[in-house]
Design a protein around this motif. Structure first.
Motif, PDB file in Angstrom:
ATOM      1  N   TRP A 130       0.842  -1.191   0.000  1.00 42.93           N
ATOM      2  CA  TRP A 130       0.000   0.000   0.000  1.00 42.93           C
ATOM      3  C   TRP A 130       0.881   1.247   0.000  1.00 42.93           C
ATOM      4  O   TRP A 130       1.945   1.262   0.604  1.00 42.93           O
ATOM      5  CB  TRP A 130      -0.894   0.028   1.244  1.00 42.93           C
ATOM      6  N   LYS A 131       0.411   2.286  -0.649  1.00 40.90           N
ATOM      7  CA  LYS A 131       1.115   3.567  -0.646  1.00 40.90           C
ATOM      8  C   LYS A 131       0.266   4.595   0.075  1.00 40.90           C
ATOM      9  O   LYS A 131      -0.966   4.573   0.011  1.00 40.90           O
ATOM     10  CB  LYS A 131       1.391   4.034  -2.082  1.00 40.90           C
ATOM     11  N   PHE A 132       0.929   5.502   0.785  1.00 43.42           N
ATOM     12  CA  PHE A 132       0.210   6.622   1.388  1.00 43.42           C
ATOM     13  C   PHE A 132       1.129   7.824   1.436  1.00 43.42           C
ATOM     14  O   PHE A 132       2.354   7.695   1.380  1.00 43.42           O
ATOM     15  CB  PHE A 132      -0.356   6.279   2.771  1.00 43.42           C
ATOM     16  N   THR A 133       0.536   8.987   1.499  1.00 43.93           N
ATOM     17  CA  THR A 133       1.301  10.226   1.477  1.00 43.93           C
ATOM     18  C   THR A 133       1.040  11.019   2.749  1.00 43.93           C
ATOM     19  O   THR A 133       0.092  10.768   3.484  1.00 43.93           O
ATOM     20  CB  THR A 133       0.929  11.094   0.259  1.00 43.93           C
ATOM     21  N   ASP A 134       1.908  11.975   2.949  1.00 38.29           N
ATOM     22  CA  ASP A 134       1.813  12.882   4.093  1.00 38.29           C
ATOM     23  C   ASP A 134       1.672  14.293   3.540  1.00 38.29           C
ATOM     24  O   ASP A 134       2.567  14.780   2.854  1.00 38.29           O
ATOM     25  CB  ASP A 134       3.066  12.744   4.956  1.00 38.29           C
ATOM     26  N   ASP A 135       0.545  14.928   3.818  1.00 39.65           N
ATOM     27  CA  ASP A 135       0.311  16.274   3.285  1.00 39.65           C
ATOM     28  C   ASP A 135       1.390  17.254   3.726  1.00 39.65           C
ATOM     29  O   ASP A 135       1.700  18.213   3.013  1.00 39.65           O
ATOM     30  CB  ASP A 135      -1.069  16.787   3.726  1.00 39.65           C
ATOM     31  N   GLY A 189       0.739   1.797  16.704  1.00 36.74           N
ATOM     32  CA  GLY A 189      -0.242   1.553  17.755  1.00 36.74           C
ATOM     33  C   GLY A 189      -1.580   1.133  17.177  1.00 36.74           C
ATOM     34  O   GLY A 189      -1.670   0.509  16.128  1.00 36.74           O
ATOM     35  N   LYS A 190      -2.650   1.532  17.853  1.00 34.65           N
ATOM     36  CA  LYS A 190      -3.984   1.070  17.481  1.00 34.65           C
ATOM     37  C   LYS A 190      -4.660   2.064  16.541  1.00 34.65           C
ATOM     38  O   LYS A 190      -4.728   3.256  16.805  1.00 34.65           O
ATOM     39  CB  LYS A 190      -4.843   0.877  18.729  1.00 34.65           C
ATOM     40  N   ASN A 191      -5.152   1.540  15.417  1.00 30.41           N
ATOM     41  CA  ASN A 191      -5.854   2.338  14.419  1.00 30.41           C
ATOM     42  C   ASN A 191      -7.278   1.821  14.229  1.00 30.41           C
ATOM     43  O   ASN A 191      -7.510   0.605  14.232  1.00 30.41           O
ATOM     44  CB  ASN A 191      -5.150   2.238  13.048  1.00 30.41           C
ATOM     45  N   ARG A 192      -8.194   2.737  14.071  1.00 29.11           N
ATOM     46  CA  ARG A 192      -9.523   2.347  13.597  1.00 29.11           C
ATOM     47  C   ARG A 192      -9.448   2.199  12.083  1.00 29.11           C
ATOM     48  O   ARG A 192      -8.779   2.975  11.404  1.00 29.11           O
ATOM     49  CB  ARG A 192     -10.568   3.389  13.972  1.00 29.11           C
ATOM     50  N   VAL A 193     -10.106   1.172  11.549  1.00 32.70           N
ATOM     51  CA  VAL A 193      -9.996   0.856  10.129  1.00 32.70           C
ATOM     52  C   VAL A 193     -11.356   1.037   9.463  1.00 32.70           C
ATOM     53  O   VAL A 193     -12.370   0.503   9.921  1.00 32.70           O
ATOM     54  CB  VAL A 193      -9.504  -0.586   9.916  1.00 32.70           C
ATOM     55  N   PHE A 194     -11.350   1.803   8.373  1.00 36.54           N
ATOM     56  CA  PHE A 194     -12.561   1.992   7.569  1.00 36.54           C
ATOM     57  C   PHE A 194     -12.242   1.542   6.142  1.00 36.54           C
ATOM     58  O   PHE A 194     -11.356   2.107   5.489  1.00 36.54           O
ATOM     59  CB  PHE A 194     -13.002   3.459   7.572  1.00 36.54           C
ATOM     60  N   LYS A 199      -9.443  -1.499  -2.688  1.00 39.50           N
ATOM     61  CA  LYS A 199      -8.125  -0.926  -2.967  1.00 39.50           C
ATOM     62  C   LYS A 199      -7.849   0.333  -2.160  1.00 39.50           C
ATOM     63  O   LYS A 199      -6.873   1.037  -2.413  1.00 39.50           O
ATOM     64  CB  LYS A 199      -8.000  -0.612  -4.458  1.00 39.50           C
ATOM     65  N   GLU A 200      -8.694   0.602  -1.159  1.00 42.71           N
ATOM     66  CA  GLU A 200      -8.511   1.829  -0.386  1.00 42.71           C
ATOM     67  C   GLU A 200      -9.036   1.642   1.034  1.00 42.71           C
ATOM     68  O   GLU A 200     -10.188   1.245   1.228  1.00 42.71           O
ATOM     69  CB  GLU A 200      -9.223   2.995  -1.080  1.00 42.71           C
ATOM     70  N   PHE A 201      -8.177   1.916   2.018  1.00 44.71           N
ATOM     71  CA  PHE A 201      -8.548   1.855   3.430  1.00 44.71           C
ATOM     72  C   PHE A 201      -8.197   3.179   4.088  1.00 44.71           C
ATOM     73  O   PHE A 201      -7.202   3.815   3.739  1.00 44.71           O
ATOM     74  CB  PHE A 201      -7.788   0.733   4.141  1.00 44.71           C
ATOM     75  N   LEU A 202      -9.024   3.559   5.069  1.00 40.12           N
ATOM     76  CA  LEU A 202      -8.747   4.743   5.874  1.00 40.12           C
ATOM     77  C   LEU A 202      -8.366   4.291   7.276  1.00 40.12           C
ATOM     78  O   LEU A 202      -9.094   3.523   7.913  1.00 40.12           O
ATOM     79  CB  LEU A 202      -9.980   5.652   5.939  1.00 40.12           C
ATOM     80  N   LEU A 203      -7.216   4.778   7.762  1.00 39.52           N
ATOM     81  CA  LEU A 203      -6.792   4.522   9.126  1.00 39.52           C
ATOM     82  C   LEU A 203      -6.927   5.796   9.937  1.00 39.52           C
ATOM     83  O   LEU A 203      -6.510   6.868   9.489  1.00 39.52           O
ATOM     84  CB  LEU A 203      -5.329   4.046   9.171  1.00 39.52           C
ATOM     85  N   VAL A 210      -5.113   8.616   7.692  1.00 36.72           N
ATOM     86  CA  VAL A 210      -4.218   8.234   6.590  1.00 36.72           C
ATOM     87  C   VAL A 210      -4.990   7.317   5.663  1.00 36.72           C
ATOM     88  O   VAL A 210      -5.653   6.383   6.117  1.00 36.72           O
ATOM     89  CB  VAL A 210      -2.957   7.515   7.115  1.00 36.72           C
ATOM     90  N   VAL A 211      -4.914   7.593   4.378  1.00 41.05           N
ATOM     91  CA  VAL A 211      -5.566   6.754   3.376  1.00 41.05           C
ATOM     92  C   VAL A 211      -4.526   5.867   2.715  1.00 41.05           C
ATOM     93  O   VAL A 211      -3.530   6.352   2.176  1.00 41.05           O
ATOM     94  CB  VAL A 211      -6.296   7.604   2.311  1.00 41.05           C
TER      95      VAL A 211
END
Length: 407
Positions: A130-135, A189-194, A199-203, A210-211
């Motif tokens: 998975w890839k994610f970016t930091d604004d 640590g602990k993340n809520r997962v949506f 192909k896309e998850f929100l933590l 973070v997407v």
């Protein structure tokens, strides 16, 4: 009879000592909380109390342990870390929870069911890259690789620097949560997962979102260059390919000049493989072309260092790349390197389909190259692979994206 009874008692005592590490303590535990007075710390570290008496955390043997069942305490010894030394008075111990006091500290641990974790992780839909970016730092490419059954690797890449961290991941199906155990910022640590899609998850972690975007197998084929320097020399140590230059398609410098006289720029897709994954970081590079038939001069920006004149790193400049009519081949990146012609190939690129001569070449710092020279467009490469193995290696692909003509 009395003597036999004494022997039996001694044997039973020895068995009890031997089996001390086979008690309910042995196994993998997650430290969920340590309380000292009114201060609460949630370290979320994993400790393995092994049956051989060793204590392992983060892959390091930090000490030893034993269980005094009569006094309900665990005895730890460590020359490495004081947190893993001393007597621990057990306040609760069952198949799921292990709590003890150690001095003024209260420790709370939860047992890890590794088989259950493996099953939940496999069903989570997160296994993969998975890839994610930091604004706040758009220049950093972050790749998160979840492997079955329970390990992850985070790769953070930016110009001139790459870092890797890893740890354990635990998906809780009931809570829809993801626990990342390891040294990792923002989502550690602990993340809520949506789940937004396959192909896309929100933590969501302490207000930070973070997407994660799934990285599919890249359209670029990873072709590692496995030829060796020894292949370029015969058994006597003599170079075998002295006559190869005559086989190249770009043999006339005037043809090269005239073929580029109406060309303004060459655009390339520059792809860098994130090592350990199949993910590429891609950007566009533009090479300006200056051709003057009256002056009989030709230059093409040398962008095969991974940058162009429009995004030059600090204190860097483009090396000269001008056609020398006496040494026509110096315009392209064979330079003084050893090379050999390996055949011809029809190659499809984003800019079209080209008949190419294929060359393999050795660099001066253990790099290996594979180059596709377009037969009827002297001076233009359709594709270049640069491959360097080792700890500080890299894998680059330059692929022709567009040929821009003068208006």
């Amino acid at each position: 009879m009395k003597k036999a009874t004494i022997i039996l008692i001694v044997m039973l005592s020895l068995i009890k000592v031997t089996n001390a590490q086979d008690s309910k303590i042995s196994g993998s535990w997650l430290v969920t909380k340590i309380v000292v007075g009114d201060k609460v710390d949630e370290p979320l570290i994993i400790i393995d109390y092994n049956t051989d008496g060793s204590i392992i955390t983060q892959g390091i043997n930090v000490g030893s342990w034993s269980h005094n069942q009569k006094e309900e305490k665990m005895i730890m010894s460590s020359n490495m870390d004081k947190d893993f030394g001393g007597d621990c008075m057990i306040t609760s111990l069952n198949q799921k929870q292990f709590n003890f006091t150690k001095g003024d500290q209260k420790w709370f641990l939860s047992r890890l069911n590794m088989a259950e974790i493996a099953a939940n992780n496999l069903e989570s839909g997160l296994v993969g890259t998975w890839k994610f970016t930091d604004d706040a730092n758009a220049d950093v490419t972050r790749v998160l690789n979840f492997e079955a059954p329970d390990s992850f690797t985070l790769i953070e890449k930016q110009p001139g620097m790459e870092s890797r961290t890893g740890g354990m991941w635990i998906y809780n199906q009931k809570e829809k949560s993801l626990l990342l155990v390891g040294r990792i910022d923002k989502i550690g640590g602990k993340n809520r997962v949506f789940k937004l899609s396959d192909k896309e998850f929100l933590l969501e972690n302490a207000g930070v979102e973070v997407v994660l975007n799934k990285s599919e197998a890249n359209s670029q084929k990873i072709e590692r260059l496995n030829f060796t320097e020894a292949e370029f020399f015969d058994e006597n140590g003599d170079y075998k390919y002295d006559g190869e230059e005559g086989k190249l398609p770009w043999t006339d410098p005037f043809d090269m000049l005239m073929s580029l006289v109406n060309t303004k720029q060459l655009e390339y897709n520059f792809s860098t493989l994130v090592e350990g994954t199949e993910v590429f970081e891609t950007k566009k590079l533009t090479a300006d072309v200056t051709a003057d038939k009256d002056e009989q001069s030709l230059s093409i920006d040398f962008i095969f260092y991974g940058y162009d004149r429009y995004n030059l790193p600090d204190d860097a400049e483009l090396p000269p790349n001008r056609l020398d009519f006496n040494y026509y081949n110096r315009l392209y990146p064979l330079g003084d390197n050893s090379f050999r012609v390996v055949g011809e190939e029809k190659l499809t690129t984003p800019s079209g389909v080209f008949d190419c001569m294929v060359i393999e070449s050795l660099g001066t710092s253990e790099e290996k190259y594979k180059l596709w020279m377009i037969n009827d467009k002297p001076g233009i490469y359709a594709k270049i692979i640069e491959d360097k193995e080792g700890r500080f290696g890299h894998y680059y692909i330059y692929e022709l994206n567009n040929i821009i003509e003068n208006n």
